[in-house]
Design an enzyme around this catalytic site. Structure first.
Site, PDB file in Angstrom:
ATOM      1  N   SER A 240       0.860  -1.196   0.000  1.00 42.81           N
ATOM      2  CA  SER A 240       0.000   0.000   0.000  1.00 42.81           C
ATOM      3  C   SER A 240       0.888   1.234   0.000  1.00 42.81           C
ATOM      4  CB  SER A 240      -0.868   0.025   1.260  1.00 42.81           C
ATOM      5  OG  SER A 240      -0.069   0.299   2.398  1.00 42.81           O
ATOM      6  N   ASP A 241       0.381   2.326  -0.576  1.00 45.03           N
ATOM      7  CA  ASP A 241       1.054   3.595  -0.295  1.00 45.03           C
ATOM      8  C   ASP A 241       0.882   3.837   1.206  1.00 45.03           C
ATOM      9  OD1 ASP A 241       2.356   5.988  -0.324  1.00 45.03           O
ATOM     10  OD2 ASP A 241       1.228   6.849  -1.991  1.00 45.03           O
ATOM     11  N   TRP A 242       1.737   4.661   1.747  1.00 44.98           N
ATOM     12  CA  TRP A 242       1.794   4.819   3.205  1.00 44.98           C
ATOM     13  C   TRP A 242       0.492   5.422   3.738  1.00 44.98           C
ATOM     14  CZ3 TRP A 242       5.295   2.150   1.361  1.00 44.98           C
ATOM     15  CH2 TRP A 242       6.421   1.724   2.064  1.00 44.98           C
ATOM     16  N   GLY A 243      -0.310   4.559   4.338  1.00 47.78           N
ATOM     17  CA  GLY A 243      -1.592   5.027   4.865  1.00 47.78           C
ATOM     18  C   GLY A 243      -2.733   4.897   3.878  1.00 47.78           C
ATOM     19  N   ALA A 244      -2.557   4.098   2.815  1.00 43.59           N
ATOM     20  CA  ALA A 244      -3.612   3.987   1.794  1.00 43.59           C
ATOM     21  C   ALA A 244      -4.689   2.971   2.162  1.00 43.59           C
ATOM     22  CB  ALA A 244      -3.000   3.617   0.443  1.00 43.59           C
TER      23      ALA A 244
END
Ligand code: BGC
Length: 793
Positions: A240-244
């Site tokens: 995931s993108d960071w916090g996605a």
């Protein structure tokens, strides 16, 4: 099998075996991070965590506490040119070398995965993160990323191809819903990812924050499984993108293997619970754990090896960064003066203390060389154009004037002066001299996390250009900034104009190299420079409202839209001058297997061999007709020259090559045209479709400088769409069986439909389920069902 494929197989098998010995909790634990930058390990089985870190044009490894984000607190690393510059090189061979250097720095710093490259399309010049992306064209971005990934991964460390997908803006990026039709996705927003996945198999793919058609990328089974794995054959891990991550369990089921950063165990527990209640099949978790573990094992295999690199050649990497920055600098304009000499390159021996080169612009002393946000590197050293020019010409032969205020240069001499005074100083110095101006976007105006609101550079800088160019004998402007900038108001006033984008830590020296002709500028625009923002159809829907953006322009972004609307541009996509001239001669096309190009009508999304089928070969000769060695980017565009079933851009880039030739030298070029090159994505057939008819093939030096063009005929069997309850009368007639069936079995009905021309013109557009019950002519719904069944045989 390639070495990297066999390497993958070996670790994948080992991961399967290890995951088979793990508890449910251990497996769930593996699918989220340990902290900001590490995966978890499994101590009981001797699996140690690995580190992953940004990316993309250098290493941003947090220096101390890994739990901190620390944007400016990272170990020194070479800040290579940003993707905006690298994309403008159009030079995969150079980018692969940059990739090797990035891979060395990654391994030397004990990092397993470098988080990049980013291949999102530049849908709007305003996207705050365009500097991290290569192009508005999927082929350019796909080739650039493939080369970088191959280079980085050749060093035994991984990459993360990001942000998958359609992360075309920063505004509201964590929840915005990008509403995009499937054809536009398949033709514009996905192919750069597709090319890199197929040609380079990045260890990881990073899903984006945004939603696509209502579903978060992080929970989108169509995107993460059907397209990425089933259609393109991706084998690696999705992070995931960071916090996605919004909902972890649906995400895991959709194909999101690793959540980053750590979730504090919250989502691991949700996964365990979902398996226990039967909501989630344990095999889905096993698969994700195997993919994460494969990355960990591959990382350790490199990083723990006794011969793993621990240092890299800092100077050699700096020199490579300088070479790449010069190669990505695009010379847009270079006028010939009354002396018949072009403004650039500057002649090194014409400057002295009495007739200095007047260097205007704070950027020459305080370089802008990278963008803000997660890609921010702490460079190993930092060049600036002022010192580099002084070194070449002698300190006294360069007269520097800051020209304008720059927030990031506060405290430097002259910056305390009011703007009018700074400008007046520069104008005085430039009177009757050669002036070089460095202007562009201040740091605050572009960044990850927000978008620009205008394409303009600051008004004081525009005023400075007007005033300096009015008094200098020659005015050369170098633009710095990570995305297309407005030049319309002033570019015709200056003698030469180059855009250096954000050229990395050696960008300042590279600007000097290019100005003095020590290196020729060989970049070409990988993004159009429109005359006005509103000439781009995408701007009608940017950045959307209420967390929704409709990609109403469809496939018409960048030059595709500008060409389709017949808009004049400041500088077209693909444009780039250099210090010599080229001619292109002898265009020849040979269709594979005869006079006309024979193509298949349909090829499925997963049939990469079918898509790559070469249907024609294009040949031409490139000649350097100038007086010095130089490089040219020869671009092949393909367009449908007659009506198409779908709206198409007049031409699309289908191949390119960068060629370096000595003065007078020539080289034969050869390009392949593939089945896919001719195709459009047909959402109904769920396939790449080729239409029969005439196509235009052009070779040139930009999308608007086409030197050789020809028409070719393509023959492909027509696509047969099955008839349905709602098919119109015309669709029945066009169907190979439908027309005959109606004419032979329902002649009275046909006679009624075609009683006269105007009746026919109206009737043909009406669905048969309505016509079938029209009083007087209709034959009823039961009969329609029978005919439909017969048509399907
Ligand atoms: C960015 C990614 C980056 C990640 C880790 C995110 O905000 O969108 O590109 O890799 O942070 O820093």
């Amino acid at each position: 099998m390639t070495q990297s494929e066999s390497n993958f197989e070996t670790f994948y098998k080992k991961a399967v075996e290890l995951v088979g010995r793990m508890t449910l909790e251990e497996k769930a634990g593996l699918t989220s991070g340990l902290d900001f930058w590490h995966t978890k390990g499994v101590e009981r089985l001797d699996v140690e965590p690995v580190m992953v870190t940004d990316g993309p044009h250098g290493l941003r490894k947090a220096r101390t506490d890994s739990a901190e984000m620390g944007l400016e607190n990272s170990v020194p690393a070479t800040c290579f040119p940003t993707a905006a510059t690298l994309g403008s090189t159009w030079d995969p061979e150079l980018l692969e070398r940059v990739g090797v250097a990035l891979g060395e720095e990654t391994a030397a710093n004990d990092v397993a995965v470098l988080l990049g490259p980013g291949v999102n399309m530049k849908r709007s010049p305003l996207c705050g993160r365009n500097f991290e992306y290569f192009s508005e064209d999927p082929l350019v971005a796909g080739e650039a990323s493939t080369a970088l990934i191959n280079g980085i991964q050749s060093q035994g460390v991984g990459t993360s191809l990001k942000h998958f997908a359609a992360n075309s803006q920063e505004t509201d990026r964590l929840r915005v819903d990008e509403l995009i039709d499937e054809r536009t996705l398949r033709e514009i927003y996905l192919p750069a990812f597709e090319r890199a996945v197929r040609k380079a198999q990045p260890w990881t793919v990073m899903c984006s924050y945004n939603k696509i058609n209502g579903v978060y990328a992080s929970e989108n089974p169509w995107l993460l499984t059907q397209v990425l794995r089933d259609d393109w054959g991706y084998q690696g891990m999705v992070v995931s993108d960071w916090g996605a991550v919004s909902e972890r369990v649906p995400g895991l089921r959709a194909g999101l293997d690793l959540e980053m950063p750590a979730s504090g165990g919250v989502t691991d527990a949700q996964i365990v619970e979902a398996v226990r209640t039967g909501e989630l099949d344990e095999s889905v978790l096993d698969q994700a754990a195997v993919r994460v573990l494969t990355v960990i094992l591959r990382g350790h295999a490199t990083l723990d090896a006794p011969d793993c690199i621990s240092e890299y050649d800092v100077d050699a990497h700096h020199a490579l960064a300088r070479e790449a920055a010069a190669a990505g600098t695009v010379l847009l304009r270079n006028e010939v003066g009354a002396d018949e000499i072009p403004a650039l390159p500057l002649s090194t021996d014409s400057f002295s203390a009495e007739t200095p080169l007047v260097l205007v612009g704070e950027f020459a002393r305080t370089p802008r060389y990278q963008g803000a946000g997660s890609s921010q590197i702490v460079p190993t050293q930092l060049d600036n154009a002022l010192e580099a020019l002084q070194q070449q010409l002698g300190t006294a032969a360069v007269k520097f004037c800051p020209g304008y205020q720059l927030a990031e240069a506060q405290g430097k001499s002259g910056q305390e002066l009011p703007p009018e005074e700074l400008r007046a100083q520069a104008v005085d110095a430039a009177r009757g001299q050669t002036a070089v101006l460095l202007v562009g976007l201040p740091q605050i105006s572009e960044s990850e996390g927000y978008d620009r609101t205008t394409m303009a550079i600051p008004a004081e800088q525009v005023e400075l250009i007007h005033e300096v160019s009015a008094v200098a004998t020659r005015t050369v402007v170098v633009l710095v900034g990570g995305s297309a900038m407005d030049v319309a108001q002033w570019h015709e006033e200056v003698d030469a104009l180059a855009v250096a984008w954000l050229g990395g830590q050696a960008g300042g020296a590279a600007i000097a190299d290019v100005l003095l002709g020590l290196e020729a500028p060989t970049g070409h625009l990988a993004e159009s420079l429109p005359l006005a923002l509103e000439h781009l159809p995408a701007q009608l829907n940017f950045p959307g409202i209420h967390s929704q953006v409709i990609y109403g322009e469809g496939v018409f972004i960048g030059y595709r839209g500008l060409d389709a609307m017949g808009q004049s541009v400041a500088y077209p996509f693909g444009h780039g001058l250099t210090y010599t001239d080229f001619a292109l001669e002898n265009l020849q096309i040979s269709a594979v297997g005869g006079e006309t190009i024979q193509a298949k009508s349909l090829v499925s999304a997963s049939d990469s061999a079918g898509q790559d089928d070469v249907v024609a070969t294009v040949r031409a000769t490139l000649r350097n007709v100038g007086a010095r060695a130089g490089s040219q980017v020869v671009q092949l565009y393909l367009g449908r020259s007659e009506d198409s079933a779908v709206a198409r851009a007049p031409r699309e880039l289908r191949a390119f090559t960068k060629v370096t030739l000595e003065a007078g030298e020539s080289q034969k070029l050869e390009f392949s045209v593939t089945q896919r090159d001719l195709s459009y994505w047909d959402a109904v057939s769920q396939a790449w479709v080729v239409e029969s008819g005439e196509y235009e093939i052009s070779l040139g030096f930009s999308s608007r400088d086409l030197r050789q063009q020809t028409l070719v005929s393509v023959v492909a069997p027509a696509v047969i769409y099955p008839l349905s309850w709602e098919s119109t009368y015309a669709e029945w007639l066009d169907h190979p069986l439908g027309g005959t069936l109606l004419r032979t079995e329902e002649p009275k009905f046909v006679k009624g439909m075609e009683a006269d021309q105007s009746t026919y013109e109206i009737m043909r557009h009406i669905p048969m389920n309505r016509l079938a019950v029209f009083p007087g002519v209709g034959f009823g719904h039961d009969r329609l069902r029978e005919l439909l069944a017969k048509s399907a045989k």
